[in-house]
Design an enzyme around this catalytic site. Structure first.
Site, mmCIF file in Angstrom:
data_model
loop_
_atom_site.group_PDB
_atom_site.id
_atom_site.type_symbol
_atom_site.label_atom_id
_atom_site.label_comp_id
_atom_site.label_asym_id
_atom_site.label_seq_id
_atom_site.Cartn_x
_atom_site.Cartn_y
_atom_site.Cartn_z
ATOM 1 N N GLU A 167 29.615 -2.110 -68.840
ATOM 2 C CA GLU A 167 28.302 -1.789 -69.382
ATOM 3 C C GLU A 167 27.834 -0.402 -68.933
ATOM 4 O OE1 GLU A 167 28.563 -6.271 -68.785
ATOM 5 O OE2 GLU A 167 29.105 -4.462 -67.679
ATOM 6 N N MET A 173 40.839 3.369 -57.794
ATOM 7 C CA MET A 173 39.623 3.427 -58.594
ATOM 8 C C MET A 173 39.533 4.735 -59.363
ATOM 9 S SD MET A 173 37.496 0.905 -58.670
ATOM 10 C CE MET A 173 36.023 1.803 -59.150
ATOM 11 N N ARG A 180 42.523 -4.794 -63.468
ATOM 12 C CA ARG A 180 41.070 -4.648 -63.625
ATOM 13 C C ARG A 180 40.384 -4.568 -62.275
ATOM 14 N NH1 ARG A 180 36.565 -3.835 -63.822
ATOM 15 N NH2 ARG A 180 34.950 -4.423 -65.321
ATOM 16 N N ASN A 220 37.976 -3.008 -73.032
ATOM 17 C CA ASN A 220 37.598 -2.033 -74.046
ATOM 18 C C ASN A 220 38.806 -1.268 -74.626
ATOM 19 O OD1 ASN A 220 36.359 -0.157 -75.642
ATOM 20 N ND2 ASN A 220 35.170 0.807 -74.015
ATOM 21 N N GLU A 265 41.044 6.039 -61.981
ATOM 22 C CA GLU A 265 42.206 6.782 -62.468
ATOM 23 C C GLU A 265 42.757 6.240 -63.787
ATOM 24 O OE1 GLU A 265 44.388 9.111 -58.985
ATOM 25 O OE2 GLU A 265 45.012 7.013 -59.109
#
Length: 426
Positions: free
Chosen positions: A61, A305, A265, A331, A307
């Site tokens: 978001e 994180m 993720r 996404n 990258e």
């Protein structure tokens, strides 16, 4: 009735809330250094002048809000972005433009909410997707803060649940002066639940600028992978890595030197994924340990994180996770924006409009399961011309969708003008 019950429980339940938050801190799900923000105590002073507050639940978001944040900052408006997760806070520290700042959203207990609003005094509040915190919404509305729902999303499952408490959701939605839905289906559901001025202008995820990449690292990794067939499994969730390993086993005899990249993720899962790959008979390296893929590396796990943009640029073919096992999807616009050929599984519920449009445009292939993933990936690896056509289609489709930001800014123009006018008089 339900709201009064909720407010009473969140007021009287302070000890239970404290225990819950302490448990989250022990598990690393709360930021110990900035924990006071979760209790409504600000970590920074309020900037002078007009302030627009944007609330986004987590990483996805908040990333979708970044183009809007940049537009607002370009208008010389200060922007406060709140999220509720440690991961999103770290990412926003790297990605927010000058003029914007991040705070953790307070827990939805009235004492914390009032402390937050007393300090920040926002002139306008934009809420992303479906993060409906009753106390925060009610108190913001009571104070006369204009509220707009941006990227409004109501899934079919959520719609069925909200219909069981029609008065409650109607009260929450009545706090919004304007609701901008992601899709026409979302707009219809919001209207049915009681929203007032409701419009569908498109999905702000289409307005996202390409994820950044460190050029030096990109060159290093390209050199290390040179001459090898490469594909990327991005934003994977538990259960998907085993499927990816099976896909690698299936295709490796046909494509010598095949390198599979995995970006989980949740980066903290990296070491566990590497161990799982080893147990499944594949050699694996970890990005977090500083390793570069070498000739013997079959799977490279990028457990760092910020990258993802780097790894999107290293693979012509990208599979989007959370679409085979957990469900919902991640996404797919992000790799398309960079010009990658995109694959995803059957469970793309979070992107009910985007996923079929990408498939129709030739920008993506949807597969049914792991066997389907291996088959589609094999086609693309074996046919570079087909992959190139799909990459071009993805880039064209993404570029054509990027004008949604102008439409959203135009819809917000009256509220923004009122904020600017009010401060010009003061």
């Amino acid at each position: 009735m339900i709201y009064r019950l909720y407010r009473g429980l969140t007021t009287l339940g302070a000890p239970v809330i404290s225990l819950y938050l302490d448990r989250r801190k022990r598990r690393g799900k709360e930021d110990s250094l900035r924990f006071a923000e979760r209790l409504g105590r600000a970590g920074r002073p309020r900037p002078p002048g007009p302030l627009v507050w944007i609330h986004a639940a987590s990483v996805g978001e908040s990333l979708s809000m970044l183009p809007l944040v940049e537009r607002l900052c370009a208008r010389k408006l200060a922007v406060l972005l709140t999220t509720g997760t440690v991961t999103s806070a770290r990412l926003m520290a790297e990605r927010l433009p000058p003029g914007a700042l991040h705070q953790y959203v307070p827990v939805d207990r009235m004492a914390y909410v009032r402390g937050f609003l007393d300090h920040w005094r926002p002139d306008l509040a934009l809420w992303a997707e479906s993060e409906f915190w009753p106390n925060m919404l009610a108190e913001s509305h009571r104070r006369g803060i204009p509220l707009v729902l941006v990227q409004g999303r109501i899934s079919a499952k959520s719609f069925a649940g909200w219909k069981k408490v029609p008065g409650f959701i109607r009260k929450l939605l009545s706090c919004f002066d304007l609701c901008l839905a992601q899709t026409e289906d979302d707009a219809h559901r919001l209207k049915a639940l009681g929203s007032r001025d409701t419009r569908c202008l498109g999905n702000l995820k289409y307005a996202a600028t390409p994820l950044p990449a460190d050029e030096t690292e990109l060159d290093r990794l390209k050199t290390a992978m040179a001459g090898r067939p490469v594909w990327l499994a991005a934003s994977t969730h538990p259960g998907e890595e085993a499927i990816i390993a099976e896909v690698h086993h299936t295709l490796a005899p046909c494509f010598p030197g095949l390198l599979t990249l995995i970006v989980p993720r949740h980066p903290q899962r990296g070491p566990d994924i590497a161990r799982e790959m080893l147990a499944l008979g594949l050699s694996a390296g970890l990005r977090s340990s500083g390793e570069l893929p070498h000739a013997g590396t079959q799977v490279h796990v990028a457990d760092t994180m910020g990258e993802l943009g780097l790894f999107y640029r290293l693979a012509d073919i990208v599979f989007m996770g959370k679409s085979l096992t957990v469900g919902g999807g991640q996404n797919p616009f992000e790799p398309a924006r960079i010009g990658a050929a995109v694959l995803f599984g059957p469970a793309m519920d979070n992107f009910p409009d985007m996923a079929p449009r990408m498939v129709a445009a030739g920008a993506a292939i949807q597969v049914a399961d792991g066997d389907g993933l291996a088959e589609a990936l094999g086609w693309l690896l074996a046919d570079p011309a087909r992959t190139a056509r799909m990459k071009q289609a993805a880039a064209r489709w993404a570029e054509a969708e990027a004008d949604v930001l102008d439409a959203v800014e135009a819809a917000l123009a009256p509220a923004l003008a009122a904020v600017e006018k009010r401060h010009a008089r003061s």
